[in-house]
Design an enzyme around this catalytic site. Structure first.
Site, short mmCIF file in Angstrom:
data_model
loop_
_atom_site.label_atom_id
_atom_site.label_comp_id
_atom_site.label_asym_id
_atom_site.label_seq_id
_atom_site.Cartn_x
_atom_site.Cartn_y
_atom_site.Cartn_z
CD GLU A 207 24.63 -14.47 16.44
OE1 GLU A 207 24.50 -15.47 15.72
OE2 GLU A 207 25.72 -14.16 16.97
CD GLU A 396 26.46 -14.52 21.36
OE1 GLU A 396 27.14 -15.16 20.52
OE2 GLU A 396 25.25 -14.70 21.55
C1 FCB Z 1 26.65 -17.11 18.15
C2 FCB Z 1 25.44 -17.55 18.95
C3 FCB Z 1 25.80 -18.22 20.26
C4 FCB Z 1 26.99 -19.12 20.13
C5 FCB Z 1 28.14 -18.42 19.45
C6 FCB Z 1 29.39 -19.23 19.32
O1 FCB Z 1 26.31 -17.00 16.83
O2 FCB Z 1 24.63 -16.45 19.23
O3 FCB Z 1 24.65 -18.88 20.73
O4 FCB Z 1 26.65 -20.28 19.49
O5 FCB Z 1 27.74 -17.99 18.18
#
Ligand code: FCB
Length: 490
Positions: A207, A396
């Protein structure tokens, strides 16, 4: 009048109706074969054969042990020490103590049945000062972790930079300093040479958009700066360059067959209505609204609209740098939580218009986490259709919920199960239409240190009691275990 039923009541009433309470024992097996009807319904919800199911964490959020084995200071240690930066002035000095409990945590993965695990490597453990001599013990923990994962048939997917920049590099300007990009490449090459005999998938960064915008633009994340536009645009460029240089270093140093990519939280644009014109507008919007990140990486150029927007503050760059930034990738990872924009067609430039989210739009425990399952369909579909990416991972997805143990000790996170079921239905829609998503990493294996929110937001499949470090599988763990076993949304 609403009546609150406890689990015990439910068992009693359910028993009377021939139902039974859900088994939270993640090791429990389905007792009976599904009926024909159920089996055919499941077929419609199936994922492709060989689809990878995993979970994810990151170093600073779970490891703790911040002063062990020569680890250097990271910008998050410094940030967390600054009063008022983190909810409850919390820090991750202990976090989940995963550094000492990784074996047990891998046992949790095994019990879920995941075939992959995405974790990150702490740069300040490997190079305590960010560059120079690596610490001789810097990779020991990760060596053990990887070996234990492989012994449990869980494939390791490693991220090199999940935001824990060595403080020494920040002291020299952090990502504002182009030298940080070079140091990152050296670190990436070193780790790749050491681990890629066993780690076959490496993500450069997690990210970029988050650590750049929130860390250096809005002071919400470490290092807590609010840079003016020109400096921020240049820093964004340097981060892209760091990614590109790291890809090249990994290719130069890694064992053959190592795959390289990144994990980006693209700005997800959902068409307001699924008609051809709105879908085309959502694609245009996705390309433009990610112009500073994924678009630049996959196209090797900043879009004219991006440069026009930056104007006199546009980053300085050379054609060679853009080539480096666009170094070919083996896969693209997308982190998907929420729809960022609903988009409609519009005849005026730029050919799309963003529709604001209604004030009653639902969200999970974190107010930013709007519930829009279709984001998990559109994000990978756009990545495939705009840039013809052939291998995509959902690196994620998951949600925060107000989890609390019930009187019987179980955690009934029915809202997380609702969230996951609906998002996964949309992901299944994508794979069934041929969008090349190869795997899914659920965030997160367990509750952990949620950055500026400290421990106030829980994202885990396992509930963590931080006082005792006890992990308890939530209802969602039992749900996810079934999904994995069936390779289908259940
Ligand atoms: C993302 C992050 C991860 C976690 C989630 C909830 O943006 O990459 O580390 O904090 O959110």
């Amino acid at each position: 009048m609403p009546v609150r039923l406890t689990r015990r009541d439910f068992t009693k009433i359910g028993g009377a109706f021939g139902l039974s309470a859900p088994s939270l024992d993640a090791s429990a097996q389905a007792a009976t074969a599904p009926s024909k009807e159920v089996a055919s319904r499941r077929a419609e919800r199936e994922f492709p054969e060989g689809f990878l199911w995993g979970t994810a964490t990151s170093a600073y959020q779970v490891e703790g042990a911040v002063n062990e084995d020569g680890r250097g200071l990271s910008i998050w240690d410094t940030f967390a020490r600054t009063p008022g930066r983190i909810v409850g002035n919390a820090n991750a000095a202990v976090a989940n103590d995963h550094y000492h409990r990784s074996r047990d945590d891998i046992a949790l993965m095994r019990s879920l049945g995941v075939s992959t695990y995405r974790f990150s490597i702490a740069w300040p453990r490997v190079f305590p000062q960010g560059r120079g001599a690596p610490h001789p013990k810097g990779l020991d923990f990760y060596e053990r972790l990887v070996d234990e994962l492989l012994a449990n048939e869980v494939a390791p997917y490693a991220t090199l930079y999940h935001w824990d920049l060595p403080q020494a590099l920040q002291d020299a300007g952090g990502w504002e300093n182009r030298e940080t990009a070079n140091a990152f490449a050296d670190y990436a090459g070193y780790v790749a040479a050491r681990l890629s005999d066993r780690v076959k998938h490496i993500f450069t960064m997690n990210e970029m958009a988050s650590f750049v915008e929130l860390g250096y633009g809005q002071a919400i994340f470490a290092p807590g700066l609010k840079l003016p536009p020109g400096r921020l645009n240049q820093l964004r460029h340097n981060a892209l360059l760091g990614h590109g240089l790291a890809v090249q270093a990994i290719r130069a140093k890694a064992h053959p067959g190592t795959k390289v990519g990144l994990a980006e939280n693209i700005t997800v644009c959902v068409p307001v209505i699924e008609t051809a014109e709105h879908i085309a507008a959502a694609e245009r919007a996705t390309r433009e609204l990610n112009a500073g990140y994924l678009t630049a990486i996959l196209e090797g150029a900043y879009t004219p609209a991006y440069l026009a927007w930056a104007g006199a503050d546009a980053p300085r760059f050379t054609p060679d740098e853009m080539k480096t930034i666009a170094s070919p990738l083996d896969f693209v990872g997308v982190n998907v939580y929420a729809p960022h924009h609903y988009v409609r067609a519009c005849t005026a430039a730029p050919g799309f218009a963003s529709v604001p989210l209604s004030s009653s739009y639902p969200h999970m425990a974190s107010s930013w986490l709007k519930v829009g399952p279709e984001a998990l369909y559109w994000a990978p579909r756009h990545v495939a259709s705009i840039w013809d990416v052939k291998t995509i991972y959902i690196t994620e997805n998951g949600c925060s919920a107000a989890d609390a143990p019930d009187r019987d000790g179980n955690v009934y996170d029915t809202d997380r199960v609702m969230f996951l079921r609906n998002y996964l239905m949309q992901l299944q829609r994508a794979t069934s239409e041929g969008v090349p998503v190869r795997g899914y990493f659920l965030w997160s294996l367990m509750d952990n240190f949620e950055w500026a929110d400290g421990y106030s937001n829980r994202f885990g499949l396992h509930y963590v009691d931080y006082a005792t470090q006890r992990r308890t599988p939530k209802l969602s763990a039992a749900f996810y275990k079934e999904v994995i076993a069936e390779n289908a949304v259940v």
